[in-house]
Scaffold this motif. Sequence first.
Motif, PDB file in Angstrom:
ATOM      1  N   PRO A  11       0.821  -1.212   0.000  1.00  0.00           N
ATOM      2  CA  PRO A  11       0.000   0.000   0.000  1.00  0.00           C
ATOM      3  C   PRO A  11       0.858   1.267   0.000  1.00  0.00           C
ATOM      4  O   PRO A  11       1.796   1.395   0.789  1.00  0.00           O
ATOM      5  CB  PRO A  11      -0.815  -0.124   1.280  1.00  0.00           C
ATOM      6  N   VAL A  40      -8.669   3.840 -10.655  1.00  0.00           N
ATOM      7  CA  VAL A  40      -7.874   2.659 -10.312  1.00  0.00           C
ATOM      8  C   VAL A  40      -6.719   2.494 -11.293  1.00  0.00           C
ATOM      9  O   VAL A  40      -6.923   2.365 -12.497  1.00  0.00           O
ATOM     10  CB  VAL A  40      -8.740   1.379 -10.296  1.00  0.00           C
ATOM     11  N   GLU A  59      -6.315  -0.833  -4.562  1.00  0.00           N
ATOM     12  CA  GLU A  59      -6.824  -0.692  -3.201  1.00  0.00           C
ATOM     13  C   GLU A  59      -6.587  -2.002  -2.476  1.00  0.00           C
ATOM     14  O   GLU A  59      -7.137  -3.030  -2.844  1.00  0.00           O
ATOM     15  CB  GLU A  59      -8.320  -0.365  -3.220  1.00  0.00           C
TER      16      GLU A  59
END
Length: 133
Positions: A11, A40, A59
Amino acid sequence: MDWKLEVIPVPVSDVDKAKAFYGEQCGFVVDHDTRVSDDVRIVQLTPPGSACSIVIGAEVGTPPGCVQGLQLVVPDIEAARGELAGRGVEVSRVQHYGSGGVLADGPGDRWNVFAFFSDPDGNGWVLQERPSD
């Protein structure tokens, strides 16, 4: 049946900054940079010689910087550390560990030589030297 670990999500808060860090500073190969939609974007990068990649931009459900202990095994830790430092990565000094995990003055036990660095979000990486036989 073979089970192969192929991709680890990492992340990050800024995909462009992370892509530059991993691709340019760490020397990872950019396998693909795909925009799935306006919101995205998925970037997959692979360390040189590795069969496992990382993916940034998707994500992943965890906050940036929370992944710790991602390990890269290298044949020559001094050379690997020098390469990272030469590309502007803040990397720790090489650390040798002896019996019981105690920091040693000289070479450590087999498989007990490490250096550490983090990406711009604080995701933590470990370099470990693979002992020569």
